[in-house]
Design a protein around this motif. Structure first.
Motif, PDB file in Angstrom:
ATOM      1  N   GLY A 348     -19.365 -12.876 -47.503  1.00 13.49           N
ATOM      2  CA  GLY A 348     -18.347 -13.884 -47.735  1.00 13.49           C
ATOM      3  C   GLY A 348     -18.575 -14.714 -48.979  1.00 13.49           C
ATOM      4  O   GLY A 348     -18.100 -15.851 -49.065  1.00 13.49           O
ATOM      5  N   VAL A 565     -10.253 -17.656 -34.677  1.00 14.40           N
ATOM      6  CA  VAL A 565     -11.142 -18.564 -35.393  1.00 14.40           C
ATOM      7  C   VAL A 565     -10.854 -19.966 -34.878  1.00 14.40           C
ATOM      8  O   VAL A 565      -9.714 -20.438 -34.973  1.00 14.40           O
ATOM      9  N   THR A 587      -9.310 -23.496 -41.868  1.00 17.30           N
ATOM     10  CA  THR A 587      -9.352 -24.481 -40.788  1.00 17.30           C
ATOM     11  C   THR A 587      -9.055 -25.888 -41.283  1.00 17.30           C
ATOM     12  O   THR A 587      -8.966 -26.822 -40.487  1.00 17.30           O
ATOM     13  N   THR A 591     -13.336 -21.939 -44.815  1.00 16.15           N
ATOM     14  CA  THR A 591     -12.606 -20.684 -45.006  1.00 16.15           C
ATOM     15  C   THR A 591     -13.382 -19.546 -44.355  1.00 16.15           C
ATOM     16  O   THR A 591     -14.599 -19.416 -44.560  1.00 16.15           O
ATOM     17  N   TYR A 592     -12.668 -18.730 -43.573  1.00 18.45           N
ATOM     18  CA  TYR A 592     -13.276 -17.559 -42.944  1.00 18.45           C
ATOM     19  C   TYR A 592     -12.599 -16.305 -43.487  1.00 18.45           C
ATOM     20  O   TYR A 592     -11.373 -16.244 -43.600  1.00 18.45           O
ATOM     21  N   ARG A 594     -12.220 -12.025 -43.285  1.00 19.48           N
ATOM     22  CA  ARG A 594     -12.388 -10.838 -42.455  1.00 19.48           C
ATOM     23  C   ARG A 594     -13.051  -9.753 -43.299  1.00 19.48           C
ATOM     24  O   ARG A 594     -12.463  -9.235 -44.250  1.00 19.48           O
ATOM     25  N   ARG A 598     -15.543  -8.186 -38.966  1.00 20.05           N
ATOM     26  CA  ARG A 598     -16.072  -9.436 -38.422  1.00 20.05           C
ATOM     27  C   ARG A 598     -15.655 -10.597 -39.319  1.00 20.05           C
ATOM     28  O   ARG A 598     -15.221 -10.401 -40.451  1.00 20.05           O
ATOM     29  N   TRP A 599     -15.782 -11.818 -38.802  1.00 21.46           N
ATOM     30  CA  TRP A 599     -15.479 -13.010 -39.578  1.00 21.46           C
ATOM     31  C   TRP A 599     -16.727 -13.465 -40.317  1.00 21.46           C
ATOM     32  O   TRP A 599     -17.812 -13.529 -39.751  1.00 21.46           O
ATOM     33  N   GLU A 600     -16.569 -13.784 -41.595  1.00 16.44           N
ATOM     34  CA  GLU A 600     -17.655 -14.331 -42.403  1.00 16.44           C
ATOM     35  C   GLU A 600     -17.220 -15.692 -42.940  1.00 16.44           C
ATOM     36  O   GLU A 600     -16.112 -15.844 -43.471  1.00 16.44           O
ATOM     37  N   LEU A 601     -18.086 -16.679 -42.788  1.00 14.26           N
ATOM     38  CA  LEU A 601     -17.826 -17.991 -43.364  1.00 14.26           C
ATOM     39  C   LEU A 601     -18.060 -17.925 -44.866  1.00 14.26           C
ATOM     40  O   LEU A 601     -19.115 -17.485 -45.328  1.00 14.26           O
TER      41      LEU A 601
END
Length: 613
Positions: A348, A565, A587, A591-592, A594, A598-601
């Protein structure tokens, strides 16, 4: 089956093979149903659903059940050249069966519920997920919707047969059969004052009559949500001269129109042909080229164009533009720089970026401003104050405060025509405004008429990549009844938006909709819940083809959809070719991204926005 140029995509972790396998829903012991070959583009090898006729001596409930299931083979005939579904009907009901007049789509894994009623009647019930009307318009239904039909039974030569309602009956198709025998296709209309075409999606049977069905539909008027945005070259009097469009073994479709002076007017010939070429040559058909004739007259002449056309650009027309998505902006703390949103590294990591055009360094945007937006060319930023009563633009790093507009302002959005959009409340009325989004001065806000938003509160407003349609998420004044509508953008001769056309609701199964962003000419990604109490997560919404929840019934949604999220407020994508794999969720504080399923910050990045989305 998905014959469209840009297929609808469900936002799932994987399209598991289990989704494509398994039998049709129904009571055990029914007549056999087998799926044949799936139709592929430009191959005359369409999907078939093979069914058997009535079982000799079968009771009323079995006859009713097997008639419903036999409907999927409405385009096919048996060895006696008889459509199998008709063999279940009493003679007086044969003409009452009009398969494509009204289609109910039901959940394949669930069984038909059959109840024997008094007086030789049977009630059939299903868990319905969508409907398709006679014009081919698809509308998904809220979760938990059921449909019931009462059928009267009569004896014919000693066997039970069905007497349909006097008003007639269409089809009930399970979700597996729908994908085999129907497909969603694009009709095309001319964007007013241009030589560009805009699409409208409809559903048609994917059989030998597809070219005819598409042509008949193309002769019709512009849909209401594009009224005033696009035109059609076909006069209202236009009609086919013969019952079918002939497609020869080489893929040449010959369209013969009835003799009509309006059809052959020189000013409409090129556009008329372009609409047909774009519609008939799309993937999923077997058409390679199109010839256009008028009965008794012959080919319709167009200067410098042969009598047979195999490419749209020969006629000087184009379809919707594609999105490059190579210009983005990242906010770290209060500093904003331009980045390529696709240059995100493993883990990310977002690149450092460069200043906006003309800015000496990073543009400073205080944390007091939210809803960051970026112009498509990367020259301008926009945001609203946390109190949502102030709109500010930054050009060359310099803030430009827009004139006071109102309160409860939405996050701003740029369109590809260079306009900046925002909605809110002014003097107690819901209002939509646009401004020149890339001028060196704050600009003057121009109201955009949208009477259908009266009494509603706009949560999100985004403009399609071709600048022809707005996606609007709104609620009732009390916050209830959220919905997503797509509406055409009517503009004056200089391109300034004047009004929004009639709304066309999308994403009907979703609740608590928050935002919706375009990720392609006919695709949106929405932040919503699939049910009351469900988790807030991204969903793909295909214009005219639904959310796609009909495709994920075999496993629970949580096993297949992109994980939520926490505290998400907006969503977009970095890649239109694989939007689910390149989602960006904001949010308001982080920021996240994809990446790799998977989700990465995105460390240190508060906002990452893509130009023009």
């Amino acid at each position: 089956m998905n014959p469209r140029r840009r297929g609808g995509r469900v936002l799932v972790l994987a399209l598991l093979a289990a989704l494509l396998l398994g039998g049709c829903g129904g009571l055990p012991g029914s007549s056999p149903v087998a799926a044949g070959l799936r139709a592929d583009t430009k191959v005359d090898q369409r999907a078939r659903v093979v069914v058997s006729g009535p079982i000799k001596g079968a009771p009323q409930t079995i006859i009713a059940r097997d008639f419903i299931r036999a409907g999927a083979a409405f385009q096919d005939t048996d060895a006696n050249q008889q459509v199998v579904g008709r063999t279940f009907l009493a003679p007086d009901s044969v003409d009452r069966w009009k398969p494509t007049s009204a289609i109910t789509v039901y959940d394949a894994p669930t069984s038909l519920t059959i109840d024997q009623l008094p007086s030789d009647q049977v009630r059939v019930s299903v868990a319905a997920v969508a409907t398709i009307d006679a014009a081919g318009r698809y509308a998904e239904l809220p979760p938990g919707t059921t449909r019931s039909l009462v059928l009267s039974m009569v004896r014919v030569d000693g066997e039970w047969r069905i007497e349909l309602p006097a008003a007639g009956f269409g089809l009930w198709l399970n979700t597996d059969d729908l994908e085999q025998v129907m497909g969603h296709y694009e009709l095309h209309y001319v964007v007013a004052g241009t030589q560009r075409l805009v699409s409208d999606v409809r559903w048609f049977p994917s059989g030998s009559g597809l070219a005819t069905a598409l042509t008949r539909a193309q002769l019709g008027p512009v849909p209401g949500y594009l009224s005033g945005v696009a035109t059609t070259a076909f006069p209202a009097s236009a009609q086919l001269a013969v019952d079918a469009v002939d497609v020869d073994p080489q893929g040449k479709a010959t369209v013969v129109l009835a003799d009509d002076p309006a059809v052959v007017e020189p000013g409409r010939r090129r556009a008329l042909w372009a609409q047909l070429v774009a519609t008939l040559l799309q993937p999923g058909t077997t058409v390679i080229s199109v010839a256009l004739e008028v009965q008794g007259v012959g080919p319709i002449p167009v200067p410098n164009v042969a009598d047979e056309v195999a490419q749209l650009d020969v006629l000087g027309f184009t379809t919707e533009p594609s999105l490059a998505l190579t210009v983005g902006a990242a906010r770290r703390g209060t500093e904003v720089t331009l980045v390529n949103p696709q240059d995100v590294a493993e883990g990310g990591v977002v690149p450092a970026g460069r200043p906006l055009q003309g800015a000496p360094g990073p543009t400073r945007v205080s944390s007091a401003y939210t809803g960051l937006a970026l112009s498509p060319d990367g020259t301008d930023l926009a945001a609203v104050a946390q109190g949502r009563a102030e709109l500010v633009r930054w050009r060359a790093g310099v803030p430009l405060t827009a004139p006071p507009l109102g309160t409860d302002l939405t996050d701003p959005a740029y369109d590809t025509a260079g306009r900046l959009w925002v909605a809110g409340s002014a003097q107690g009325r819901t209002t939509v405004w646009t401004l020149t989004g890339t001028a060196a001065t704050p600009g003057v806000a121009t109201p955009v008429s949208a009477g259908w938003l009266t009494g509603r509160r706009v949560l999100s407003l985004r403009i399609s990549p071709d600048a022809t349609r707005a996606a609007v998420v709104s609620t009732a004044a009390d916050g209830s009844g959220s919905r997503l509508d797509v509406s055409g953008v009517r503009r004056d001769g200089s391109g300034v938006p004047l009004s929004l056309a009639a709304p066309y609701q999308q994403g009907q199964p979703l609740v608590d909709l928050r935002t919706a962003t375009w990720v392609g000419p006919l695709e949106l990604v929405a932040l919503a819940r699939d049910r009351a109490g469900g988790q807030l997560r991204p969903f793909d919404v295909s214009l005219g083809a639904g959310v796609g929840l009909r495709r994920v019934a075999r496993l629970t949604l949580d096993q297949q959809l992109v994980p939520p999220v926490p505290d998400a407020v907006s969503v977009q994508t970095r890649d239109v070719d694989s939007p689910a794999a390149a989602l960006v969720v904001l949010t308001g504080e982080a920021t996240y991204l994809r990446l790799g399923g998977r989700w990465e910050l995105a460390a240190g990045v508060r906002d990452l926005v893509v130009g023009g989305l």
